[in-house]
Structure formats: structure tokens, C-alpha cells
Design an enzyme around this catalytic site. Structure first.
Site, short mmCIF file in Angstrom:
data_model
loop_
_atom_site.label_atom_id
_atom_site.label_comp_id
_atom_site.label_asym_id
_atom_site.label_seq_id
_atom_site.Cartn_x
_atom_site.Cartn_y
_atom_site.Cartn_z
N SER A 1 1.88 -9.19 -1.40
CA SER A 1 1.56 -8.32 -0.81
C SER A 1 1.38 -8.08 0.25
O SER A 1 2.04 -6.40 0.68
CB SER A 1 0.32 -8.55 -1.30
OG SER A 1 -1.19 -9.20 -0.51
N GLU B 1 -10.11 6.98 3.15
CA GLU B 1 -10.70 6.25 3.67
C GLU B 1 -10.52 4.82 4.31
O GLU B 1 -9.05 4.67 3.21
CB GLU B 1 -11.78 5.59 2.34
CG GLU B 1 -11.94 4.43 1.59
CD GLU B 1 -10.19 5.27 0.66
OE1 GLU B 1 -9.84 6.15 0.24
OE2 GLU B 1 -9.39 3.84 0.17
N LYS C 1 0.88 -1.27 0.32
CA LYS C 1 -0.20 0.25 0.40
C LYS C 1 0.53 1.08 -0.10
O LYS C 1 0.31 2.35 -0.55
CB LYS C 1 -0.99 -0.10 1.55
CG LYS C 1 -1.67 -0.99 1.24
CD LYS C 1 -3.50 -0.85 1.69
CE LYS C 1 -4.67 -1.72 0.50
NZ LYS C 1 -4.45 -3.01 1.73
C1 LIG Z 1 -5.28 -3.33 1.05
C2 LIG Z 1 -4.35 -5.09 0.43
C3 LIG Z 1 -4.76 -6.50 0.01
C4 LIG Z 1 -5.61 -5.77 -1.25
O1 LIG Z 1 -6.16 -5.07 -2.11
P1 LIG Z 1 -5.94 -4.84 -3.67
O2 LIG Z 1 -5.89 -3.03 -3.59
O3 LIG Z 1 -6.17 -5.52 -3.89
O4 LIG Z 1 -4.18 -4.81 -3.81
C5 LIG Z 1 -3.95 -7.06 -0.40
N1 LIG Z 1 -3.22 -7.77 0.12
C6 LIG Z 1 -2.51 -6.62 1.14
C7 LIG Z 1 -1.54 -7.16 2.38
C8 LIG Z 1 -3.38 -5.84 1.94
O5 LIG Z 1 -3.13 -5.13 2.47
#
Ligand SMILES: *Cc1c(COP(=O)(O)O)cnc(C)c1O
Length: 402
Positions: A384, A118, A96
Site C-alpha cells: 500500500s 481529517e 491514498k
Molecule cells: C493510511 C495507510 C494505510 C491504512 O489505511 P487503509 O484505509 O486501511 O488502507 C495502509 N497503508 C498505507 C501506506 C497508508 O498510508
């Protein structure tokens, strides 16, 4: 950093990806969006802006983060080699921050003094609060009152970082109400910039968020060639709003031989109310100012969604994913809570890496596919985020974990 990707940028000028995207908003909001579009067009390819962003990527976030070959896991599955793109190693533990840095730097260039955002589970709110502190911007985060109770630690984190957290008290008191209130605050205050947390919303946000997240795929492509000597046969990412997925895909979309696989949350199963698989089970419609696949209730309004993973339970999806699905360039599948939980423990115990529950969805799909492929094939999974935020929730599964 090369963030250009010819096929992905074809329709940027209009904000449509095929039939999807656009700006379905009232005039006062459109005026604010136009201001952002103009600034983004002016600065996104500006070399001073890029140098500044690259500086913070390197010295603040810790980029480039590595790719990691999961030797133990791959051996155990007995098929393709699994590589992880380690977005979990970024400052704050997820992808993020790539986006909040980009958008907050743009806000500064525009002369804005205040940030509104948000947040649902609080991950985007924390990243925004940290980035605002770093860049000397005032920050207000709108969060559903219900979510504030469920994600108390992230509320405290945001406050520690100097942000003001405002509870959204209307409706279901979750993400949708938080978005409504953040938008209202944005429209009311001309010195404010709205930092949106995923590749969703009206133009230019889907394009802008992809631009800043494209660093994931662009780095990973170079790293695969340098360290593995070839491209992966498939690249996997979980899809909530779709920002880490579109960032990963941006690096490979022109490589026709690389399958792009987005993984949605099937939750308790694919019946209405039990999942948040917008692309797999939804239908096209307009919500939150843009046209895309979405899950609707009986009145065509945003429908009920569920996932074990708080970061994935959104009833629509970034419009570019809808386009990539329809033209067949990307495939979208779904993974249940149970499969994600199994993948969570599997990676923790084979590689010593605790993945975010969101990322565990992408991993679970790669775990299914790997045994069907030869040992010389490579699979790339976007990790992610890290799972530290999920350990309390996962404690309940500890007994039953194999
Ligand atoms: C917020 C989040 C997501 C989902 O958001 P995308 O916009 O679909 O990438 C995925 N993995 C993590 C670790 C997150 O914090």
C-alpha cells in the site's frame, strides 16, 4: 478501468452491507451526506468524469503501477510465488491519492471551492493537500495537536502544498478530535466538501472510497492474468480503516477461488489496549456514524488502540469488511509489531524495496503462508505504500534486525 463488482455493490442504494454501514448521524450532517450521495450517484458512472479521473491516474499518479514478482523472497521462503501490487510507486508513495483524486474531482463537479479533511498520521492530509493544489481548491486539514508533534514532517509537507493545518485541541488531541472538528467545519460551510481518508464513516463514504480504490484490484487482476497466466490463490492487504484492502478485494471478490485475507495490527499482543484488531477482537457497534466491528471501552465508547504503525491504529473498520467477515468471503487475521518489523527488513534486504510499516503487516502474513503452498501457486500482496516515512522510527530496530 473496470470498477464494477456485482456482489460488492448489491446494497449500495441503502448504504448497508448486511447489518453494517448506514448513516447514524444528526439531521444537519445527513443533509450534507445526501448531497454527496446524489453527486456520487450522478457522476461515478459518467464517462466524462471517468475520463478525467483516468487522466489524472495516468499522468499525475503514474498508474497503472506494476505488479512485481519477488523472485528472491519467494526462493528464500521455498513455497508459493509472492507478487506485490506496487501502490508504493504512486505519486506521494501510497494508495491514498487514488481516493483523494476521486473525491476532489467530485467536489469540483459539485461546484465546491473548499476542501476539509481529517488526518491522523498525516498521510491522508498530504494526499488531500496535493490534490487540492492540483485542482485549485482551498484546503484545510484538521489534525490532533498531539499528532502534529509526532508527525511534524507531514505538517510541513501540507503547508508547503498550500494547505492550512488546524490543530484539534480537545480530548486526546488525536484522530477522533480531528474528525469531530473537520465535520463541524463541513456542516458550517455549505461551499465545502469533506474528503474522508478511508472506507469508513457514514454512507456514502464506504461505498465511494471503495469505488475509487477499486482500481487497485481491477488492475492487479488483469496484470496477474497477463503476466502470471493465472489468478493468485490469495490476496493480502493490511486493514486500518480498510481502504486499500477493499480496493484490492473489489478486483477478486467474484473469483470464488481467490482467498481474500485482511491483516490487522496485533501490536504488542491481543489484550485490550495493545492492538487495533477491530475485526479479530472487536464486536459490532456504532461509532463515527456507522455500524461495524469496533473496539469498545467499558462504556461502549471507542476503545484504546495501539499499533507500531500510525496508519493502522483506528478502533473501528470499514463496514463492508464486517460484512465480508460475517458471510465468510474474506478472512481477517492479525500480525504483531514484531512480525511486521521482520517483514519490513526482509523485503528491504531481499528485493531492495522498503515497504511502509502498514504494508509490512500484509507482507508478514504472506511470508507465513507462502512456505505452506506449492511453488506453482501465486500470492498477491498489496504494497500500500513506501517506507520512507518510517525510516526514522525503524532506525531503532536496525541493530536487532536479522
Ligand atoms: C493510511 C495507510 C494505510 C491504512 O489505511 P487503509 O484505509 O486501511 O488502507 C495502509 N497503508 C498505507 C501506506 C497508508 O498510508
Amino acid at each position: 478501468m473496470n470498477t464494477s463488482s456485482a456482489s460488492l455493490s448489491a446494497s449500495e442504494s441503502t448504504g448497508f452491507f448486511g447489518a453494517y454501514g448506514g448513516q447514524f448521524v444528526p439531521d444537519d450532517l445527513k443533509a450534507r451526506l445526501d448531497e454527496v450521495t446524489e453527486a456520487f450517484d450522478r457522476y461515478s458512472d459518467n464517462s466524462f468524469f471517468k475520463d478525467e479521473l483516468d487522466y489524472y491516474f495516468k499522468h499525475y499518479t503514474g498508474r497503472p503501477n506494476p505488479i512485481f514478482f519477488c523472485a528472491n523472497l519467494s526462493e528464500r521462503l521455498g513455497g508459493a510465488k509472492i507478487y506485490l501490487k506496487r501502490e508504493d510507486l504512486n505519486h506521494l508513495g501510497a494508495h491514498k491519492i487514488n481516493n483523494t483524486l476521486g473525491q476532489c474531482l467530485l467536489a469540483k463537479r459539485m461546484g465546491k471551492k473548499r476542501i476539509v479533511a481529517e488526518t491522523g498520521a498525516g498521510q491522508h492530509g498530504v494526499a488531500t493537500a496535493a490534490t487540492a493544489a492540483l485542482l485549485g481548491l482551498e484546503c484545510t486539514v484538521y489534525m490532533g495537536a498531539e499528532d502534529m508533534k509526532r508527525q511534524r514532517l507531514n505538517v510541513i509537507r501540507m503547508e508547503m502544498l498550500g494547505a492550512k493545518v488546524v490543530p484539534a485541541l480537545s480530548g486526546q488531541r488525536t484522530l477522533k478530535e480531528a474528525v469531530d472538528e473537520a465535520l463541524a467545519a463541513w456542516i458550517a460551510n455549505p461551499d465545502t466538501f469533506y474528503v474522508l481518508g478511508s472506507a469508513v464513516g457514514p454512507h456514502p463514504y464506504p461505498t465511494m472510497v471503495r469505488h475509487f480504490q477499486a482500481v487497485i484490484g481491477c488492475e492487479a487482476r488483469e496484470q496477474m492474468l497477463a503476466e502470471c497466466g493465472k489468478l493468485p490463490v490469495a490476496a493480502f492487504a493490511c486493514v486500518g480503516g480498510g481502504s486499500n484492502a477493499i480496493g484490492l478485494f473489489a478486483g477478486f471478490v467474484d473469483d470464488a477461488d481467490v482467498r481474500l485475507i485482511g491483516v490487522e495490527p496485533a501490536g504488542r499482543g491481543l489484550t485490550y489496549g495493545d492492538h487495533a484488531a477491530s475485526l479479530c477482537k472487536g464486536e459490532p457497534g456504532v461509532m463515527h456514524g456507522f455500524h461495524s466491528y469496533m473496539i469498545k471501552d467499558e462504556n461502549g465508547e471507542p476503545g484504546a488502540v495501539y499499533s507500531i504503525s500510525a496508519g493502522l491504529d483506528y478502533p473501528s473498520v470499514g463496514p463492508e469488511h464486517s460484512y465480508l467477515k460475517d458471510i465468510g468471503r474474506a478472512e481477517y487475521v492479525s500480525v504483531t509489531d514484531k512480525e511486521a518489523v521482520d517483514a519490513f527488513f526482509l523485503l528491504s534486504r531481499t528485493e531492495g524495496i522498503i515497504p511502509a510499516l502498514e504494508s509490512s503487516h500484509a507482507l508478514a502474513q504472506a511470508v507465513k503462508v507462502a512456505p505452506t503452498l506449492p511453488k506453482d501457486a501465486a500470492l498477491l500482496v498489496c504494497l500500500s505504500g513506501r517506507g520512507d516515512k518510517d525510516v526514522e522510527q525503524m532506525e531503532a530496530f536496525l541493530e536487532s534486525a536479522k
